[in-house]
Design a protein around this motif. Structure first.
Motif, PDB file in Angstrom:
ATOM      1  N   MET A 273       0.834  -1.198   0.000  1.00  0.00           N
ATOM      2  CA  MET A 273       0.000   0.000   0.000  1.00  0.00           C
ATOM      3  C   MET A 273       0.876   1.260   0.000  1.00  0.00           C
ATOM      4  SD  MET A 273      -2.960  -1.234  -0.206  1.00  0.00           S
ATOM      5  CE  MET A 273      -3.981   0.213   0.060  1.00  0.00           C
ATOM      6  N   GLU A 274       1.960   1.217   0.755  1.00  0.00           N
ATOM      7  CA  GLU A 274       2.888   2.352   0.761  1.00  0.00           C
ATOM      8  C   GLU A 274       3.479   2.568  -0.628  1.00  0.00           C
ATOM      9  OE1 GLU A 274       7.014   3.808   3.008  1.00  0.00           O
ATOM     10  OE2 GLU A 274       6.170   1.825   3.398  1.00  0.00           O
ATOM     11  N   TRP A 275       3.853   1.460  -1.287  1.00  0.00           N
ATOM     12  CA  TRP A 275       4.442   1.530  -2.632  1.00  0.00           C
ATOM     13  C   TRP A 275       3.459   2.167  -3.608  1.00  0.00           C
ATOM     14  CZ3 TRP A 275       3.673  -0.288  -7.581  1.00  0.00           C
ATOM     15  CH2 TRP A 275       4.794  -0.350  -8.421  1.00  0.00           C
ATOM     16  N   LEU A 276       2.209   1.724  -3.567  1.00  0.00           N
ATOM     17  CA  LEU A 276       1.193   2.295  -4.449  1.00  0.00           C
ATOM     18  C   LEU A 276       0.909   3.752  -4.097  1.00  0.00           C
ATOM     19  CD1 LEU A 276      -1.329  -0.686  -4.654  1.00  0.00           C
ATOM     20  CD2 LEU A 276      -0.022   0.275  -6.574  1.00  0.00           C
ATOM     21  N   TYR A 281       0.104   9.784  -7.277  1.00  0.00           N
ATOM     22  CA  TYR A 281       0.003  11.003  -8.081  1.00  0.00           C
ATOM     23  C   TYR A 281       0.207  10.676  -9.561  1.00  0.00           C
ATOM     24  CZ  TYR A 281       1.224  15.725  -9.773  1.00  0.00           C
ATOM     25  OH  TYR A 281       1.284  16.908 -10.469  1.00  0.00           O
ATOM     26  N   SER A 282       1.230   9.872  -9.848  1.00  0.00           N
ATOM     27  CA  SER A 282       1.471   9.477 -11.237  1.00  0.00           C
ATOM     28  C   SER A 282       0.366   8.568 -11.766  1.00  0.00           C
ATOM     29  CB  SER A 282       2.826   8.772 -11.357  1.00  0.00           C
ATOM     30  OG  SER A 282       3.883   9.711 -11.415  1.00  0.00           O
ATOM     31  N   ILE A 283      -0.133   7.658 -10.923  1.00  0.00           N
ATOM     32  CA  ILE A 283      -1.246   6.797 -11.347  1.00  0.00           C
ATOM     33  C   ILE A 283      -2.423   7.652 -11.801  1.00  0.00           C
ATOM     34  CG2 ILE A 283      -2.996   5.157 -10.536  1.00  0.00           C
ATOM     35  CD1 ILE A 283      -0.830   3.956  -8.709  1.00  0.00           C
ATOM     36  N   TYR A 284      -2.717   8.667 -11.020  1.00  0.00           N
ATOM     37  CA  TYR A 284      -3.825   9.563 -11.335  1.00  0.00           C
ATOM     38  C   TYR A 284      -3.590  10.298 -12.656  1.00  0.00           C
ATOM     39  CZ  TYR A 284      -7.218  13.348 -10.648  1.00  0.00           C
ATOM     40  OH  TYR A 284      -8.252  14.232 -10.800  1.00  0.00           O
ATOM     41  N   LEU A 285      -2.352  10.753 -12.882  1.00  0.00           N
ATOM     42  CA  LEU A 285      -2.067  11.548 -14.074  1.00  0.00           C
ATOM     43  C   LEU A 285      -2.021  10.720 -15.348  1.00  0.00           C
ATOM     44  CD1 LEU A 285       0.677  14.071 -12.869  1.00  0.00           C
ATOM     45  CD2 LEU A 285      -1.760  14.501 -13.228  1.00  0.00           C
ATOM     46  N   VAL A 286      -1.498   9.486 -15.283  1.00  0.00           N
ATOM     47  CA  VAL A 286      -1.262   8.720 -16.513  1.00  0.00           C
ATOM     48  C   VAL A 286      -2.446   7.846 -16.906  1.00  0.00           C
ATOM     49  CG1 VAL A 286       1.212   8.674 -16.000  1.00  0.00           C
ATOM     50  CG2 VAL A 286      -0.199   6.696 -15.390  1.00  0.00           C
ATOM     51  N   GLN A 287      -3.567   7.953 -16.212  1.00  0.00           N
ATOM     52  CA  GLN A 287      -4.669   7.025 -16.469  1.00  0.00           C
ATOM     53  C   GLN A 287      -5.176   7.086 -17.904  1.00  0.00           C
ATOM     54  OE1 GLN A 287      -8.611   8.396 -14.646  1.00  0.00           O
ATOM     55  NE2 GLN A 287      -7.172   9.515 -13.363  1.00  0.00           N
ATOM     56  N   ASN A 317       5.047   3.752 -12.170  1.00  0.00           N
ATOM     57  CA  ASN A 317       6.299   3.341 -11.539  1.00  0.00           C
ATOM     58  C   ASN A 317       7.499   3.960 -12.256  1.00  0.00           C
ATOM     59  OD1 ASN A 317       7.942   1.788  -9.695  1.00  0.00           O
ATOM     60  ND2 ASN A 317       8.381   0.402 -11.401  1.00  0.00           N
ATOM     61  N   LEU A 318       7.432   4.017 -13.589  1.00  0.00           N
ATOM     62  CA  LEU A 318       8.515   4.615 -14.361  1.00  0.00           C
ATOM     63  C   LEU A 318       8.598   6.125 -14.127  1.00  0.00           C
ATOM     64  CD1 LEU A 318       8.062   2.706 -17.752  1.00  0.00           C
ATOM     65  CD2 LEU A 318       9.755   2.263 -15.958  1.00  0.00           C
ATOM     66  N   THR A 319       7.443   6.805 -14.179  1.00  0.00           N
ATOM     67  CA  THR A 319       7.475   8.259 -13.976  1.00  0.00           C
ATOM     68  C   THR A 319       7.886   8.613 -12.556  1.00  0.00           C
ATOM     69  OG1 THR A 319       5.101   8.278 -13.475  1.00  0.00           O
ATOM     70  CG2 THR A 319       5.750   8.700 -15.756  1.00  0.00           C
ATOM     71  N   TYR A 320       7.497   7.770 -11.589  1.00  0.00           N
ATOM     72  CA  TYR A 320       7.898   8.018 -10.202  1.00  0.00           C
ATOM     73  C   TYR A 320       9.412   7.896 -10.040  1.00  0.00           C
ATOM     74  CZ  TYR A 320       8.399   7.470  -5.150  1.00  0.00           C
ATOM     75  OH  TYR A 320       8.797   7.613  -3.839  1.00  0.00           O
ATOM     76  N   ARG A 321       9.966   6.831 -10.611  1.00  0.00           N
ATOM     77  CA  ARG A 321      11.400   6.573 -10.442  1.00  0.00           C
ATOM     78  C   ARG A 321      12.270   7.568 -11.191  1.00  0.00           C
ATOM     79  NH1 ARG A 321      12.718   0.560 -11.952  1.00  0.00           N
ATOM     80  NH2 ARG A 321      14.801   1.318 -11.367  1.00  0.00           N
ATOM     81  N   PHE A 322      11.835   7.957 -12.392  1.00  0.00           N
ATOM     82  CA  PHE A 322      12.715   8.740 -13.249  1.00  0.00           C
ATOM     83  C   PHE A 322      12.347  10.221 -13.348  1.00  0.00           C
ATOM     84  CE2 PHE A 322      13.044   4.348 -14.912  1.00  0.00           C
ATOM     85  CZ  PHE A 322      14.401   4.149 -14.628  1.00  0.00           C
ATOM     86  N   VAL A 323      11.167  10.585 -12.858  1.00  0.00           N
ATOM     87  CA  VAL A 323      10.773  11.996 -12.881  1.00  0.00           C
ATOM     88  C   VAL A 323      10.451  12.490 -11.472  1.00  0.00           C
ATOM     89  CG1 VAL A 323       9.212  13.726 -13.847  1.00  0.00           C
ATOM     90  CG2 VAL A 323       9.845  11.724 -15.215  1.00  0.00           C
ATOM     91  N   GLU A 324       9.442  11.892 -10.843  1.00  0.00           N
ATOM     92  CA  GLU A 324       9.001  12.385  -9.540  1.00  0.00           C
ATOM     93  C   GLU A 324      10.103  12.373  -8.491  1.00  0.00           C
ATOM     94  OE1 GLU A 324       5.051  11.761  -7.692  1.00  0.00           O
ATOM     95  OE2 GLU A 324       4.831  10.222  -9.242  1.00  0.00           O
ATOM     96  N   LEU A 325      10.659  11.189  -8.235  1.00  0.00           N
ATOM     97  CA  LEU A 325      11.607  11.045  -7.133  1.00  0.00           C
ATOM     98  C   LEU A 325      12.844  11.928  -7.299  1.00  0.00           C
ATOM     99  CD1 LEU A 325      11.607   9.543  -4.491  1.00  0.00           C
ATOM    100  CD2 LEU A 325      12.759   7.622  -5.607  1.00  0.00           C
TER     101      LEU A 325
END
Length: 346
Positions: A273-276, A281-287, A317-325
C-alpha cells in the motif's frame, strides 16, 4: 494515541494506503469499474489529505523554527507537482498530435488552461482528470500566504471564512456544465481544519473520540449512500455538487481513526500500500495514457478497469522513479541547514 504521541509522529504511513485506494478508485470509475465504488469521490479524499498534510507540515515548521519559509515551501511544491505534470501533459498532447486529434480534443482547445493550472475551467478530454490540480495549485499558492504569513493570528477565523465563501460561491459556478468548482476548496479546507484541531491540545481532545475503528464503518456507510444522498439533494444545485461538503466532513472525521494504532492503520501502512501510495500522483495523471493502450485489446467493463489500472501502475512506476523522485529530492536539496522537515505522507 495522546496529543504528544501525535506531535511526535514523523510520518503518517496509513495515508499512503489511503492515497493508493483513492487513485485506483478514480481509475476504476473512469474506465468501467462498478458504480457502487463512487470513484469520483476519490478526488475529494485527495483534497482532504492535501489540506491536512500541508497544514500539518506548516504548523510543525512554524513550531520548530518560529516561522515558515514561503520560498522553501513553494520550491518544494513546484518540484513535487510540476515536473511529472508537465511530462504527462506533453506526452498526452504529443500522442494526440501524432493521431491527428489534438485540435479536435478538448485538451487542444483548452491547452493554455492546462499550462496555467486553470484546468477546472476546461472541458475534459484526454487530460481532463487534471482539473483537480487546478484547485490544488491555487490552494498551495494562497493558503500558506494568507494563514501563515499575512493573518496567522486570525487563522481559525480565516479558515471558517474561506469555507463559508467557498460554499456561498457554489451557485454562481453551476451552469450548463455544472462543476461547482468552488465547493472543492471547502473540501481542502476540511483537511486544514482537521490539522488545526489536531495540532492544538484542546482540539485534539475533540477529535480523539473519532480515533476508533467504528468511525471507518460509518464513513463507508456514507460513501455507499452517496447516490441516494445526491438524489435527495438534487435541485437548483446538482446533487453530486451538493453532496461534496457532506462527504468531505465524513472523510475528515474518518482520517483520525487511520492515524491511531490498529488493524486499519497496519493494513494501510503495509509495504504494497505504501508503494502504491508513493506512486498515486502518477497513477492519477497517466490514467488516460494507460486507457489508450488498453483500448487496443478491445476489452470493456470490469476487465477494462482492471487492465487500465495495471497499466497505469506500470507507467506510474517509471514516472515516479525517473521523474518524480529525482525532482522531489532536488526540491528538498536546497533547504537551509537546520531546517529539515520530515515528509508526512506527502
Amino acid at each position: 494515541m495522546t496529543h504528544e504521541q501525535f506531535l511526535a509522529l514523523k510520518r503518517f504511513p496509513a495515508l499512503d494506503g489511503v492515497r493508493a485506494i483513492a487513485a485506483l478508485m478514480v481509475v476504476f470509475f473512469h474506465y468501467g469499474g462498478p458504480g457502487f465504488l463512487q470513484g469520483w469521490l476519490g478526488v475529494q479524499i485527495f483534497f482532504v489529505l492535501s489540506g491536512f498534510l500541508i497544514t500539518t507540515l506548516l504548523l510543525r515548521e512554524q513550531a520548530r523554527d518560529g516561522r515558515i519559509s514561503l520560498k522553501e515551501f513553494y520550491r518544494r511544491r513546484a518540484f513535487r507537482i510540476l515536473p511529472v505534470y508537465l511530462v504527462v501533459l506533453l506526452v498526452t498532447a504529443a500522442g494526440l498530435l501524432v493521431a491527428g486529434q489534438f485540435w479536435q480534443n478538448p485538451l487542444g482547445r483548452d491547452f493554455p488552461l492546462y499550462l496555467t493550472f486553470l484546468n477546472e475551467f476546461g472541458h475534459g478530454g484526454a487530460y481532463g482528470q487534471s482539473w483537480s490540480l487546478g484547485v490544488e495549485q491555487k490552494f498551495y499558492l494562497v493558503w500558506p500566504l494568507l494563514a501563515f504569513a499575512l493573518l496567522p493570528r486570525w487563522r481559525p477565523a480565516v479558515t471558517v471564512g474561506l469555507m463559508a465563501l467557498a460554499l456561498a460561491v457554489v451557485p454562481f459556478t453551476v451552469s450548463s456544465d455544472p462543476k461547482g468548482w468552488s465547493v472543492h476548496y471547502f473540501t481542502v479546507l476540511v483537511g486544514c481544519v482537521l490539522a488545526l484541531l489536531m495540532n492544538s491540545k484542546r482540539g485534539f481532545a475533540v477529535i480523539r473520540p473519532f480515533m476508533t475503528p467504528w468511525v471507518i464503518l460509518l464513513f463507508l456507510g456514507v460513501h455507499l449512500s452517496v447516490p441516494y444522498i445526491s438524489g435527495a439533494l438534487d435541485g437548483a444545485i446538482p446533487g453530486f455538487v451538493s453532496v461534496v461538503p457532506i462527504y468531505a466532513v465524513a472523510v475528515g472525521l474518518m482520517l483520525p481513526a487511520l492515524l491511531a494504532p490498529g488493524l486499519a492503520q497496519r493494513a494501510l501502512s503495509a509495504r504494497p500500500m505504501e508503494w502504491l501510495g508513493e506512486r498515486s500522483y502518477s497513477i492519477y495523471l497517466v490514467q488516460s495514457i494507460a486507457h489508450s493502450i488498453v483500448l487496443l485489446t478491445g476489452t470493456s467493463g470490469l476487465v477494462m478497469a482492471l487492465l487500465t489500472s495495471v497499466v497505469a501502475i506500470g507507467i506510474a512506476n517509471l514516472t515516479y522513479r525517473f521523474v518524480e523522485l529525482p525532482m522531489i529530492r532536488r526540491g528538498r536539496s536546497h533547504r537551509p541547514a537546520g531546517n529539515a522537515l520530515a515528509p508526512i505522507g506527502q
